[in-house]
Design a protein around this motif. Structure first.
Motif, PDB file in Angstrom:
ATOM      1  N   HIS A  65       0.802  -1.226   0.000  1.00 25.58           N
ATOM      2  CA  HIS A  65       0.000   0.000   0.000  1.00 25.58           C
ATOM      3  C   HIS A  65       0.833   1.273   0.000  1.00 25.58           C
ATOM      4  O   HIS A  65       0.557   2.196  -0.758  1.00 25.58           O
ATOM      5  CB  HIS A  65      -0.992  -0.006   1.163  1.00 25.58           C
ATOM      6  N   ASP A  66       1.817   1.371   0.822  1.00 29.84           N
ATOM      7  CA  ASP A  66       2.644   2.592   0.905  1.00 29.84           C
ATOM      8  C   ASP A  66       3.984   2.424   0.206  1.00 29.84           C
ATOM      9  O   ASP A  66       4.965   3.068   0.578  1.00 29.84           O
ATOM     10  CB  ASP A  66       2.857   2.987   2.375  1.00 29.84           C
ATOM     11  N   LYS A  67       4.037   1.552  -0.774  1.00 28.11           N
ATOM     12  CA  LYS A  67       5.288   1.276  -1.497  1.00 28.11           C
ATOM     13  C   LYS A  67       5.081   1.523  -2.995  1.00 28.11           C
ATOM     14  O   LYS A  67       4.960   0.570  -3.780  1.00 28.11           O
ATOM     15  CB  LYS A  67       5.736  -0.179  -1.271  1.00 28.11           C
ATOM     16  N   PRO A  68       5.035   2.777  -3.428  1.00 25.18           N
ATOM     17  CA  PRO A  68       4.795   3.047  -4.854  1.00 25.18           C
ATOM     18  C   PRO A  68       5.868   2.450  -5.763  1.00 25.18           C
ATOM     19  O   PRO A  68       5.583   2.098  -6.908  1.00 25.18           O
ATOM     20  CB  PRO A  68       4.760   4.570  -4.954  1.00 25.18           C
ATOM     21  N   GLU A  69       7.095   2.302  -5.244  1.00 24.63           N
ATOM     22  CA  GLU A  69       8.169   1.694  -6.034  1.00 24.63           C
ATOM     23  C   GLU A  69       8.049   0.174  -6.060  1.00 24.63           C
ATOM     24  O   GLU A  69       8.689  -0.497  -6.858  1.00 24.63           O
ATOM     25  CB  GLU A  69       9.544   2.109  -5.488  1.00 24.63           C
ATOM     26  N   GLY A  70       7.217  -0.372  -5.186  1.00 17.20           N
ATOM     27  CA  GLY A  70       6.981  -1.802  -5.132  1.00 17.20           C
ATOM     28  C   GLY A  70       7.998  -2.536  -4.280  1.00 17.20           C
ATOM     29  O   GLY A  70       8.914  -1.946  -3.709  1.00 17.20           O
ATOM     30  N   LEU A  71       7.802  -3.828  -4.179  1.00 12.46           N
ATOM     31  CA  LEU A  71       8.697  -4.726  -3.459  1.00 12.46           C
ATOM     32  C   LEU A  71       8.940  -5.949  -4.335  1.00 12.46           C
ATOM     33  O   LEU A  71       8.103  -6.307  -5.166  1.00 12.46           O
ATOM     34  CB  LEU A  71       8.076  -5.173  -2.130  1.00 12.46           C
ATOM     35  N   SER A  72      10.053  -6.603  -4.107  1.00 15.10           N
ATOM     36  CA  SER A  72      10.331  -7.834  -4.859  1.00 15.10           C
ATOM     37  C   SER A  72       9.471  -8.969  -4.302  1.00 15.10           C
ATOM     38  O   SER A  72       9.055  -8.925  -3.134  1.00 15.10           O
ATOM     39  CB  SER A  72      11.811  -8.208  -4.728  1.00 15.10           C
ATOM     40  N   PRO A  73       9.208  -9.972  -5.119  1.00 21.15           N
ATOM     41  CA  PRO A  73       8.455 -11.132  -4.614  1.00 21.15           C
ATOM     42  C   PRO A  73       9.130 -11.764  -3.393  1.00 21.15           C
ATOM     43  O   PRO A  73       8.450 -12.187  -2.455  1.00 21.15           O
ATOM     44  CB  PRO A  73       8.433 -12.095  -5.806  1.00 21.15           C
ATOM     45  N   HIS A  74      10.473 -11.780  -3.389  1.00 19.59           N
ATOM     46  CA  HIS A  74      11.211 -12.341  -2.248  1.00 19.59           C
ATOM     47  C   HIS A  74      10.924 -11.540  -0.973  1.00 19.59           C
ATOM     48  O   HIS A  74      10.655 -12.120   0.084  1.00 19.59           O
ATOM     49  CB  HIS A  74      12.708 -12.346  -2.563  1.00 19.59           C
ATOM     50  N   GLU A  75      10.956 -10.208  -1.074  1.00 12.77           N
ATOM     51  CA  GLU A  75      10.663  -9.369   0.098  1.00 12.77           C
ATOM     52  C   GLU A  75       9.229  -9.577   0.577  1.00 12.77           C
ATOM     53  O   GLU A  75       8.979  -9.646   1.785  1.00 12.77           O
ATOM     54  CB  GLU A  75      10.858  -7.884  -0.242  1.00 12.77           C
ATOM     55  N   LEU A  76       8.302  -9.664  -0.366  1.00 10.98           N
ATOM     56  CA  LEU A  76       6.905  -9.885   0.007  1.00 10.98           C
ATOM     57  C   LEU A  76       6.728 -11.217   0.723  1.00 10.98           C
ATOM     58  O   LEU A  76       6.010 -11.299   1.719  1.00 10.98           O
ATOM     59  CB  LEU A  76       6.011  -9.836  -1.238  1.00 10.98           C
ATOM     60  N   ALA A  77       7.386 -12.268   0.218  1.00  7.91           N
ATOM     61  CA  ALA A  77       7.288 -13.581   0.852  1.00  7.91           C
ATOM     62  C   ALA A  77       7.805 -13.520   2.285  1.00  7.91           C
ATOM     63  O   ALA A  77       7.170 -14.042   3.202  1.00  7.91           O
ATOM     64  CB  ALA A  77       8.060 -14.621   0.041  1.00  7.91           C
ATOM     65  N   GLU A  78       8.951 -12.879   2.485  1.00  5.62           N
ATOM     66  CA  GLU A  78       9.519 -12.772   3.838  1.00  5.62           C
ATOM     67  C   GLU A  78       8.598 -11.993   4.764  1.00  5.62           C
ATOM     68  O   GLU A  78       8.350 -12.411   5.891  1.00  5.62           O
ATOM     69  CB  GLU A  78      10.886 -12.086   3.776  1.00  5.62           C
ATOM     70  N   ARG A  79       8.117 -10.841   4.307  1.00  4.96           N
ATOM     71  CA  ARG A  79       7.275  -9.994   5.161  1.00  4.96           C
ATOM     72  C   ARG A  79       5.921 -10.634   5.467  1.00  4.96           C
ATOM     73  O   ARG A  79       5.366 -10.414   6.538  1.00  4.96           O
ATOM     74  CB  ARG A  79       7.083  -8.629   4.518  1.00  4.96           C
ATOM     75  N   ALA A  80       5.396 -11.400   4.522  1.00  4.75           N
ATOM     76  CA  ALA A  80       4.099 -12.055   4.727  1.00  4.75           C
ATOM     77  C   ALA A  80       4.234 -13.385   5.454  1.00  4.75           C
ATOM     78  O   ALA A  80       3.240 -13.962   5.895  1.00  4.75           O
ATOM     79  CB  ALA A  80       3.398 -12.265   3.383  1.00  4.75           C
ATOM     80  N   GLY A  81       5.464 -13.892   5.551  1.00  2.15           N
ATOM     81  CA  GLY A  81       5.677 -15.163   6.241  1.00  2.15           C
ATOM     82  C   GLY A  81       5.209 -16.357   5.435  1.00  2.15           C
ATOM     83  O   GLY A  81       4.685 -17.319   5.997  1.00  2.15           O
ATOM     84  N   VAL A  82       5.381 -16.287   4.106  1.00  2.00           N
ATOM     85  CA  VAL A  82       4.986 -17.402   3.247  1.00  2.00           C
ATOM     86  C   VAL A  82       6.179 -17.828   2.393  1.00  2.00           C
ATOM     87  O   VAL A  82       7.169 -17.116   2.288  1.00  2.00           O
ATOM     88  CB  VAL A  82       3.786 -17.039   2.332  1.00  2.00           C
ATOM     89  N   THR A  83       6.055 -18.983   1.773  1.00  3.97           N
ATOM     90  CA  THR A  83       7.133 -19.483   0.923  1.00  3.97           C
ATOM     91  C   THR A  83       7.128 -18.750  -0.414  1.00  3.97           C
ATOM     92  O   THR A  83       6.137 -18.112  -0.789  1.00  3.97           O
ATOM     93  CB  THR A  83       6.968 -20.990   0.648  1.00  3.97           C
ATOM     94  N   ARG A  84       8.216 -18.899  -1.142  1.00  5.64           N
ATOM     95  CA  ARG A  84       8.297 -18.283  -2.469  1.00  5.64           C
ATOM     96  C   ARG A  84       7.269 -18.900  -3.413  1.00  5.64           C
ATOM     97  O   ARG A  84       6.711 -18.224  -4.276  1.00  5.64           O
ATOM     98  CB  ARG A  84       9.700 -18.423  -3.040  1.00  5.64           C
ATOM     99  N   ALA A  85       7.033 -20.191  -3.273  1.00  3.58           N
ATOM    100  CA  ALA A  85       6.027 -20.854  -4.119  1.00  3.58           C
ATOM    101  C   ALA A  85       4.634 -20.279  -3.840  1.00  3.58           C
ATOM    102  O   ALA A  85       3.867 -20.021  -4.768  1.00  3.58           O
ATOM    103  CB  ALA A  85       6.041 -22.353  -3.875  1.00  3.58           C
ATOM    104  N   THR A  86       4.324 -20.065  -2.580  1.00  3.04           N
ATOM    105  CA  THR A  86       3.026 -19.500  -2.209  1.00  3.04           C
ATOM    106  C   THR A  86       2.887 -18.086  -2.739  1.00  3.04           C
ATOM    107  O   THR A  86       1.829 -17.711  -3.254  1.00  3.04           O
ATOM    108  CB  THR A  86       2.843 -19.538  -0.678  1.00  3.04           C
ATOM    109  N   ILE A  87       3.954 -17.295  -2.620  1.00  2.00           N
ATOM    110  CA  ILE A  87       3.877 -15.898  -3.058  1.00  2.00           C
ATOM    111  C   ILE A  87       3.594 -15.822  -4.553  1.00  2.00           C
ATOM    112  O   ILE A  87       2.839 -14.962  -5.002  1.00  2.00           O
ATOM    113  CB  ILE A  87       5.146 -15.097  -2.661  1.00  2.00           C
ATOM    114  N   THR A  88       4.152 -16.739  -5.311  1.00  4.85           N
ATOM    115  CA  THR A  88       3.926 -16.737  -6.759  1.00  4.85           C
ATOM    116  C   THR A  88       2.445 -16.911  -7.067  1.00  4.85           C
ATOM    117  O   THR A  88       1.876 -16.170  -7.875  1.00  4.85           O
ATOM    118  CB  THR A  88       4.762 -17.838  -7.451  1.00  4.85           C
ATOM    119  N   GLY A  89       1.797 -17.857  -6.410  1.00  2.00           N
ATOM    120  CA  GLY A  89       0.364 -18.076  -6.622  1.00  2.00           C
ATOM    121  C   GLY A  89      -0.476 -16.887  -6.206  1.00  2.00           C
ATOM    122  O   GLY A  89      -1.423 -16.494  -6.902  1.00  2.00           O
TER     123      GLY A  89
END
Length: 186
Positions: A65-89
């Motif tokens: 929401h407050d990241k207009p530049e975005g985040l990498s899928p890896h960062e999102l997976a870490e912050r959300a506490g999910v695996t990389r496979a889950t983040i892709t889906g």
């Protein structure tokens, strides 16, 4: 008054009462807590489904929401506490529904940045307000003292759970040691 226990919990409680081997008051309280958390989870899922979202997708909207530049899928997976496979889906679904866009990073085109679209920004803002109002409504009529008491009681349950995990770990370690001792003697 609504039914507090699910059918499976009522069956287990009836069996415990029949055997009279366990403090059924504690079992009933645990099952009531489980039933309540299940009902809250189901209500949350229904509320989010209206917006074509799951809880996982909902979390990602707020991380972005407050990241207009975005985040990498890896960062999102870490912050959300999910695996990389889950983040892709999750990202595939959000992108399909128009909430996010994947784009090459500004400094390194090999890296992918995930950002909210205008639709995603609007949805995140509306959902934050809606979700916080709903959660607050669950505690309507609670005083500050009520909330503090509830928090204290829940913390006691967490401590009891941790104590049980430690005891189970010690028991497993003891059984493994006995097995190793028997193997050494053989």
């Amino acid at each position: 008054m609504m039914q507090m226990l699910e059918q499976k919990h009522m069956a287990l409680l009836a069996e415990a009462e029949r055997r009279e081997r366990a403090p059924t008051d504690n079992i009933r309280a645990c099952f009531e807590l489980l039933a309540l958390t299940g009902a809250i989870d189901r209500d949350c899922a229904v509320r989010l489904a209206r917006h074509r979202l799951s809880e996982g997708k909902f979390v990602l909207l707020f991380l972005l929401h407050d990241k207009p530049e975005g985040l990498s899928p890896h960062e999102l997976a870490e912050r959300a506490g999910v695996t990389r496979a889950t983040i892709t889906g999750l990202l595939d679904g959000l992108e399909r529904d128009g909430f996010i866009v994947r784009r090459g990073g500004l400094s390194d085109r090999r890296k992918i940045a995930v950002a909210l679209t205008e639709v995603g920004q609007t949805a995140a803002g509306e959902l934050f307000r809606e979700h916080t109002e709903w959660v607050a409504s669950l505690f309507q009529g609670f005083t500050a003292a009520d909330r503090q008491t509830l928090t204290g009681l829940l913390q006691r349950i967490w401590r009891n759970l941790e104590t049980g995990k430690q005891q189970a770990g010690q028991e497993r370690a003891g059984k493994q040691q006995i097995g190793q001792d028997e193997d050494a003697r053989a």
